[in-house]
Design a protein around this motif. Sequence first.
Motif, PDB file in Angstrom:
ATOM      1  N   PRO A   1     -73.369  -0.741 -15.481  1.00 48.17           N
ATOM      2  CA  PRO A   1     -72.348   0.121 -14.859  1.00 48.17           C
ATOM      3  C   PRO A   1     -71.385   0.702 -15.897  1.00 48.17           C
ATOM      4  CG  PRO A   1     -72.552  -1.955 -13.677  1.00 48.17           C
ATOM      5  CD  PRO A   1     -73.338  -2.101 -14.941  1.00 48.17           C
ATOM      6  N   ILE A   2     -70.951   1.917 -15.646  1.00 48.61           N
ATOM      7  CA  ILE A   2     -69.963   2.592 -16.490  1.00 48.61           C
ATOM      8  C   ILE A   2     -68.629   2.505 -15.752  1.00 48.61           C
ATOM      9  CG2 ILE A   2     -69.276   4.806 -17.488  1.00 48.61           C
ATOM     10  CD1 ILE A   2     -72.286   5.566 -17.461  1.00 48.61           C
ATOM     11  N   GLU A   3     -67.608   2.050 -16.436  1.00 52.61           N
ATOM     12  CA  GLU A   3     -66.300   1.910 -15.804  1.00 52.61           C
ATOM     13  C   GLU A   3     -65.871   3.240 -15.181  1.00 52.61           C
ATOM     14  OE1 GLU A   3     -61.742   0.734 -16.930  1.00 52.61           O
ATOM     15  OE2 GLU A   3     -63.353  -0.104 -18.154  1.00 52.61           O
ATOM     16  N   GLY A   4     -65.482   3.170 -13.923  1.00 48.57           N
ATOM     17  CA  GLY A   4     -65.068   4.365 -13.200  1.00 48.57           C
ATOM     18  C   GLY A   4     -66.231   5.130 -12.577  1.00 48.57           C
ATOM     19  N   ARG A   5     -67.463   4.744 -12.930  1.00 48.51           N
ATOM     20  CA  ARG A   5     -68.653   5.416 -12.383  1.00 48.51           C
ATOM     21  C   ARG A   5     -69.674   4.386 -11.907  1.00 48.51           C
ATOM     22  NH1 ARG A   5     -69.747  10.920 -15.725  1.00 48.51           N
ATOM     23  NH2 ARG A   5     -67.705  11.808 -15.305  1.00 48.51           N
ATOM     24  N   GLU A   6     -69.173   3.317 -11.356  1.00 46.30           N
ATOM     25  CA  GLU A   6     -70.035   2.239 -10.882  1.00 46.30           C
ATOM     26  C   GLU A   6     -70.997   2.712  -9.797  1.00 46.30           C
ATOM     27  OE1 GLU A   6     -66.711   2.035 -11.202  1.00 46.30           O
ATOM     28  OE2 GLU A   6     -66.351   0.390 -12.608  1.00 46.30           O
ATOM     29  N   SER A   7     -70.640   3.769  -9.095  1.00 42.36           N
ATOM     30  CA  SER A   7     -71.496   4.285  -8.022  1.00 42.36           C
ATOM     31  C   SER A   7     -72.807   4.869  -8.542  1.00 42.36           C
ATOM     32  CB  SER A   7     -70.744   5.335  -7.199  1.00 42.36           C
ATOM     33  OG  SER A   7     -70.429   6.459  -7.989  1.00 42.36           O
ATOM     34  N   TYR A   8     -72.963   4.965  -9.852  1.00 42.11           N
ATOM     35  CA  TYR A   8     -74.202   5.465 -10.452  1.00 42.11           C
ATOM     36  C   TYR A   8     -75.119   4.329 -10.899  1.00 42.11           C
ATOM     37  CZ  TYR A   8     -72.179  10.140 -10.644  1.00 42.11           C
ATOM     38  OH  TYR A   8     -71.634  11.357 -10.324  1.00 42.11           O
ATOM     39  N   ALA A   9     -74.744   3.088 -10.675  1.00 44.91           N
ATOM     40  CA  ALA A   9     -75.539   1.934 -11.094  1.00 44.91           C
ATOM     41  C   ALA A   9     -76.552   1.563 -10.006  1.00 44.91           C
ATOM     42  CB  ALA A   9     -74.633   0.745 -11.397  1.00 44.91           C
ATOM     43  N   VAL A  10     -77.780   1.245 -10.403  1.00 41.83           N
ATOM     44  CA  VAL A  10     -78.839   0.945  -9.434  1.00 41.83           C
ATOM     45  C   VAL A  10     -78.460  -0.193  -8.497  1.00 41.83           C
ATOM     46  CG1 VAL A  10     -80.775   1.861 -10.774  1.00 41.83           C
ATOM     47  CG2 VAL A  10     -80.136  -0.507 -11.060  1.00 41.83           C
ATOM     48  N   ILE A  11     -77.864  -1.244  -9.027  1.00 44.06           N
ATOM     49  CA  ILE A  11     -77.493  -2.381  -8.175  1.00 44.06           C
ATOM     50  C   ILE A  11     -76.455  -1.946  -7.132  1.00 44.06           C
ATOM     51  CG2 ILE A  11     -76.291  -4.617  -8.158  1.00 44.06           C
ATOM     52  CD1 ILE A  11     -79.149  -4.891  -9.066  1.00 44.06           C
ATOM     53  N   ARG A  12     -75.469  -1.183  -7.558  1.00 43.37           N
ATOM     54  CA  ARG A  12     -74.418  -0.726  -6.630  1.00 43.37           C
ATOM     55  C   ARG A  12     -74.999   0.190  -5.553  1.00 43.37           C
ATOM     56  NH1 ARG A  12     -70.919  -1.685  -3.356  1.00 43.37           N
ATOM     57  NH2 ARG A  12     -69.289  -0.169  -3.024  1.00 43.37           N
ATOM     58  N   VAL A  13     -75.858   1.120  -5.956  1.00 42.69           N
ATOM     59  CA  VAL A  13     -76.476   2.035  -4.984  1.00 42.69           C
ATOM     60  C   VAL A  13     -77.285   1.233  -3.964  1.00 42.69           C
ATOM     61  CG1 VAL A  13     -78.180   3.871  -4.679  1.00 42.69           C
ATOM     62  CG2 VAL A  13     -76.480   4.037  -6.506  1.00 42.69           C
ATOM     63  N   HIS A  14     -78.051   0.255  -4.437  1.00 34.99           N
ATOM     64  CA  HIS A  14     -78.848  -0.555  -3.524  1.00 34.99           C
ATOM     65  C   HIS A  14     -77.944  -1.334  -2.573  1.00 34.99           C
ATOM     66  CE1 HIS A  14     -81.479  -3.895  -2.183  1.00 34.99           C
ATOM     67  NE2 HIS A  14     -82.294  -2.873  -2.013  1.00 34.99           N
ATOM     68  N   GLU A  15     -76.838  -1.891  -3.083  1.00 34.43           N
ATOM     69  CA  GLU A  15     -75.892  -2.622  -2.232  1.00 34.43           C
ATOM     70  C   GLU A  15     -75.291  -1.723  -1.153  1.00 34.43           C
ATOM     71  OE1 GLU A  15     -73.076  -4.049  -5.080  1.00 34.43           O
ATOM     72  OE2 GLU A  15     -74.263  -5.838  -5.574  1.00 34.43           O
ATOM     73  N   VAL A  16     -75.064  -0.469  -1.474  1.00 32.07           N
ATOM     74  CA  VAL A  16     -74.494   0.472  -0.509  1.00 32.07           C
ATOM     75  C   VAL A  16     -75.529   0.873   0.541  1.00 32.07           C
ATOM     76  CG1 VAL A  16     -73.599   2.828  -0.258  1.00 32.07           C
ATOM     77  CG2 VAL A  16     -72.699   1.342  -2.049  1.00 32.07           C
ATOM     78  N   LEU A  17     -76.760   1.111   0.117  1.00 33.21           N
ATOM     79  CA  LEU A  17     -77.799   1.572   1.042  1.00 33.21           C
ATOM     80  C   LEU A  17     -78.355   0.465   1.937  1.00 33.21           C
ATOM     81  CD1 LEU A  17     -79.891   3.956  -1.262  1.00 33.21           C
ATOM     82  CD2 LEU A  17     -78.230   4.596   0.490  1.00 33.21           C
ATOM     83  N   ALA A  18     -78.518  -0.733   1.403  1.00 34.45           N
ATOM     84  CA  ALA A  18     -79.198  -1.814   2.127  1.00 34.45           C
ATOM     85  C   ALA A  18     -78.593  -2.121   3.501  1.00 34.45           C
ATOM     86  CB  ALA A  18     -79.269  -3.065   1.264  1.00 34.45           C
ATOM     87  N   PRO A  19     -77.275  -2.238   3.644  1.00 39.89           N
ATOM     88  CA  PRO A  19     -76.729  -2.552   4.977  1.00 39.89           C
ATOM     89  C   PRO A  19     -76.962  -1.453   6.013  1.00 39.89           C
ATOM     90  CG  PRO A  19     -75.069  -2.919   3.278  1.00 39.89           C
ATOM     91  CD  PRO A  19     -76.230  -2.233   2.632  1.00 39.89           C
ATOM     92  N   HIS A  20     -77.342  -0.274   5.568  1.00 39.33           N
ATOM     93  CA  HIS A  20     -77.570   0.840   6.493  1.00 39.33           C
ATOM     94  C   HIS A  20     -79.045   0.963   6.866  1.00 39.33           C
ATOM     95  CE1 HIS A  20     -73.431   2.068   6.083  1.00 39.33           C
ATOM     96  NE2 HIS A  20     -73.562   1.899   4.786  1.00 39.33           N
ATOM     97  N   HIS A  21     -79.721  -0.167   6.859  1.00 35.56           N
ATOM     98  CA  HIS A  21     -81.109  -0.264   7.306  1.00 35.56           C
ATOM     99  C   HIS A  21     -82.110   0.371   6.347  1.00 35.56           C
ATOM    100  CE1 HIS A  21     -79.432  -1.938  10.918  1.00 35.56           C
ATOM    101  NE2 HIS A  21     -78.704  -0.860  11.079  1.00 35.56           N
ATOM    102  N   LEU A  22     -81.821   0.300   5.049  1.00 38.40           N
ATOM    103  CA  LEU A  22     -82.836   0.687   4.067  1.00 38.40           C
ATOM    104  C   LEU A  22     -83.953  -0.351   4.163  1.00 38.40           C
ATOM    105  CD1 LEU A  22     -83.442   2.640   1.671  1.00 38.40           C
ATOM    106  CD2 LEU A  22     -82.539   0.849   0.179  1.00 38.40           C
ATOM    107  N   PRO A  23     -85.197   0.073   4.369  1.00 41.25           N
ATOM    108  CA  PRO A  23     -86.274  -0.910   4.520  1.00 41.25           C
ATOM    109  C   PRO A  23     -86.436  -1.783   3.274  1.00 41.25           C
ATOM    110  CG  PRO A  23     -87.019   1.287   5.136  1.00 41.25           C
ATOM    111  CD  PRO A  23     -85.677   1.440   4.493  1.00 41.25           C
ATOM    112  N   PRO A  24     -86.793  -3.047   3.462  1.00 40.06           N
ATOM    113  CA  PRO A  24     -87.084  -3.903   2.309  1.00 40.06           C
ATOM    114  C   PRO A  24     -88.204  -3.265   1.474  1.00 40.06           C
ATOM    115  CG  PRO A  24     -87.020  -5.183   4.328  1.00 40.06           C
ATOM    116  CD  PRO A  24     -86.960  -3.735   4.723  1.00 40.06           C
TER     117      PRO A  24
END
Length: 146
Positions: A70-93
Amino acid sequence: MAIRWKPYLRDESHPIDIGELQPIERAWGVRLPETYKQLVCRYQGMAPEPCVFDVGEAEDVFNDLLTITPIEGRESYAVIRVHEVLAPHHLPPGIFPFGRTPGGEYLCFDFRNAPDTPGVVLVTGELSIHPVASSFQEFLEGLHDG
């Protein structure tokens, strides 16, 4: 056509060691494609050129390769963060992000039907999933100018 990688999130390349991908592979329970590993270790957060890809009859743009570190201030571009955001919204396993489009959609690996050779899909904001390529290598080879 050879892909050139241009700065996007930073002014220059920010290479990482391939070992930094192991925690992601363990967390997701997958083995990422070797071609992807080599690219992301060298070009994380950068933009490809050419960048246009086909989605059925339409075209879209591969805007940038998500980061591993992750880049400070741009954490939303990190794969782990993106996956954490998408997964609760029913992203299929079995669906894991690696890139973004300018419209905020995500390019993802699809491990659901091929755990050893994932396909590439486009996941929209509404979480609809559209096939793009049968492998990451095929996806890269299909990039073209608009």
